[in-house]
Design a protein around this motif. Sequence first.
Motif, mmCIF file in Angstrom:
data_model
loop_
_atom_site.group_PDB
_atom_site.id
_atom_site.type_symbol
_atom_site.label_atom_id
_atom_site.label_comp_id
_atom_site.label_asym_id
_atom_site.label_seq_id
_atom_site.Cartn_x
_atom_site.Cartn_y
_atom_site.Cartn_z
ATOM 1 N N GLN A 48 9.396 37.066 -5.093
ATOM 2 C CA GLN A 48 8.554 36.599 -4.007
ATOM 3 C C GLN A 48 7.113 36.513 -4.474
ATOM 4 O O GLN A 48 6.637 37.381 -5.208
ATOM 5 C CB GLN A 48 8.642 37.542 -2.812
ATOM 6 C CG GLN A 48 9.852 37.299 -1.949
ATOM 7 C CD GLN A 48 9.776 38.095 -0.672
ATOM 8 O OE1 GLN A 48 9.642 39.299 -0.703
ATOM 9 N NE2 GLN A 48 9.871 37.404 0.433
ATOM 10 N N GLN A 49 6.419 35.474 -4.046
ATOM 11 C CA GLN A 49 5.030 35.280 -4.434
ATOM 12 C C GLN A 49 4.100 35.946 -3.429
ATOM 13 O O GLN A 49 4.489 36.252 -2.307
ATOM 14 C CB GLN A 49 4.707 33.795 -4.479
ATOM 15 C CG GLN A 49 5.425 33.060 -5.568
ATOM 16 C CD GLN A 49 5.005 31.597 -5.594
ATOM 17 O OE1 GLN A 49 4.166 31.168 -4.818
ATOM 18 N NE2 GLN A 49 5.590 30.843 -6.478
ATOM 19 N N VAL A 50 2.869 36.135 -3.861
ATOM 20 C CA VAL A 50 1.832 36.605 -2.952
ATOM 21 C C VAL A 50 1.296 35.374 -2.244
ATOM 22 O O VAL A 50 0.524 34.600 -2.800
ATOM 23 C CB VAL A 50 0.706 37.335 -3.725
ATOM 24 C CG1 VAL A 50 -0.406 37.747 -2.781
ATOM 25 C CG2 VAL A 50 1.261 38.536 -4.458
ATOM 26 N N ASP A 51 1.773 35.153 -1.028
ATOM 27 C CA ASP A 51 1.313 34.034 -0.216
ATOM 28 C C ASP A 51 1.136 34.512 1.226
ATOM 29 O O ASP A 51 1.469 35.650 1.554
ATOM 30 C CB ASP A 51 2.262 32.837 -0.310
ATOM 31 C CG ASP A 51 3.678 33.144 0.134
ATOM 32 O OD1 ASP A 51 3.924 34.250 0.649
ATOM 33 O OD2 ASP A 51 4.547 32.285 -0.034
ATOM 34 N N LYS A 52 0.596 33.637 2.067
ATOM 35 C CA LYS A 52 0.301 34.026 3.453
ATOM 36 C C LYS A 52 1.535 34.541 4.174
ATOM 37 O O LYS A 52 1.502 35.568 4.838
ATOM 38 C CB LYS A 52 -0.288 32.839 4.219
ATOM 39 C CG LYS A 52 -1.688 32.500 3.836
ATOM 40 C CD LYS A 52 -2.189 31.316 4.630
ATOM 41 C CE LYS A 52 -3.537 30.872 4.139
ATOM 42 N NZ LYS A 52 -4.024 29.685 4.838
ATOM 43 N N ARG A 53 2.625 33.815 4.058
ATOM 44 C CA ARG A 53 3.857 34.183 4.755
ATOM 45 C C ARG A 53 4.353 35.567 4.335
ATOM 46 O O ARG A 53 4.679 36.411 5.160
ATOM 47 C CB ARG A 53 4.942 33.137 4.512
ATOM 48 C CG ARG A 53 6.193 33.376 5.326
ATOM 49 C CD ARG A 53 7.223 32.254 5.073
ATOM 50 N NE ARG A 53 8.508 32.862 4.846
ATOM 51 C CZ ARG A 53 9.040 33.188 3.667
ATOM 52 N NH1 ARG A 53 8.387 32.930 2.556
ATOM 53 N NH2 ARG A 53 10.211 33.750 3.577
ATOM 54 N N THR A 54 4.376 35.817 3.040
ATOM 55 C CA THR A 54 4.858 37.092 2.528
ATOM 56 C C THR A 54 3.928 38.231 2.935
ATOM 57 O O THR A 54 4.392 39.323 3.267
ATOM 58 C CB THR A 54 4.996 37.045 0.994
ATOM 59 O OG1 THR A 54 5.770 35.902 0.634
ATOM 60 C CG2 THR A 54 5.685 38.278 0.468
ATOM 61 N N ILE A 55 2.632 37.983 2.949
ATOM 62 C CA ILE A 55 1.680 39.009 3.374
ATOM 63 C C ILE A 55 1.889 39.357 4.844
ATOM 64 O O ILE A 55 1.915 40.532 5.211
ATOM 65 C CB ILE A 55 0.231 38.560 3.093
ATOM 66 C CG1 ILE A 55 -0.031 38.616 1.590
ATOM 67 C CG2 ILE A 55 -0.772 39.421 3.853
ATOM 68 C CD1 ILE A 55 -1.375 38.086 1.171
ATOM 69 N N VAL A 56 2.058 38.349 5.687
ATOM 70 C CA VAL A 56 2.272 38.616 7.115
ATOM 71 C C VAL A 56 3.588 39.362 7.333
ATOM 72 O O VAL A 56 3.647 40.319 8.107
ATOM 73 C CB VAL A 56 2.233 37.296 7.920
ATOM 74 C CG1 VAL A 56 2.701 37.508 9.343
ATOM 75 C CG2 VAL A 56 0.834 36.709 7.900
#
Length: 127
Positions: A101-109
């Motif tokens: 999984q990447q560090v992106d907005k969706r994953t952070i939320v």
Amino acid sequence: MIIAQPGASPYPDLKSQKAFEKGLLEKTAKQTSDIILYDNRVVLYKMESDVMIYVVGSVEENEIMLYNVVLALRDSLHLLFKYAHLTSSMKLNSQLTLPRQQVDKRTIVENYDLVSLAIDEIVDEGI
């Protein structure tokens, strides 16, 4: 979004905080460096996918230490998201190769609890 210690926000209201965030984003979108002086504060940042990670300190702060905070947060998020994804899918098959999984907005939320915990552990006195 600014994450700070309770009562430690340098902005008296939400309007001035939003103005700072908007101005900072406009200024850093055009920059290629990792450090700037903005609004009489030292700002270090890193771009990850569709997310900008910022660490803001006073002009008296050590820039090298602040830069290490940005790097530690970035690296911690990569590790947390990698293992959060693995542990949630380990029940399927231990032989299964899973995409990272990447560090992106969706994953952070979706993993906001892990993000908050990582920031709390990195910052000396917590958030």
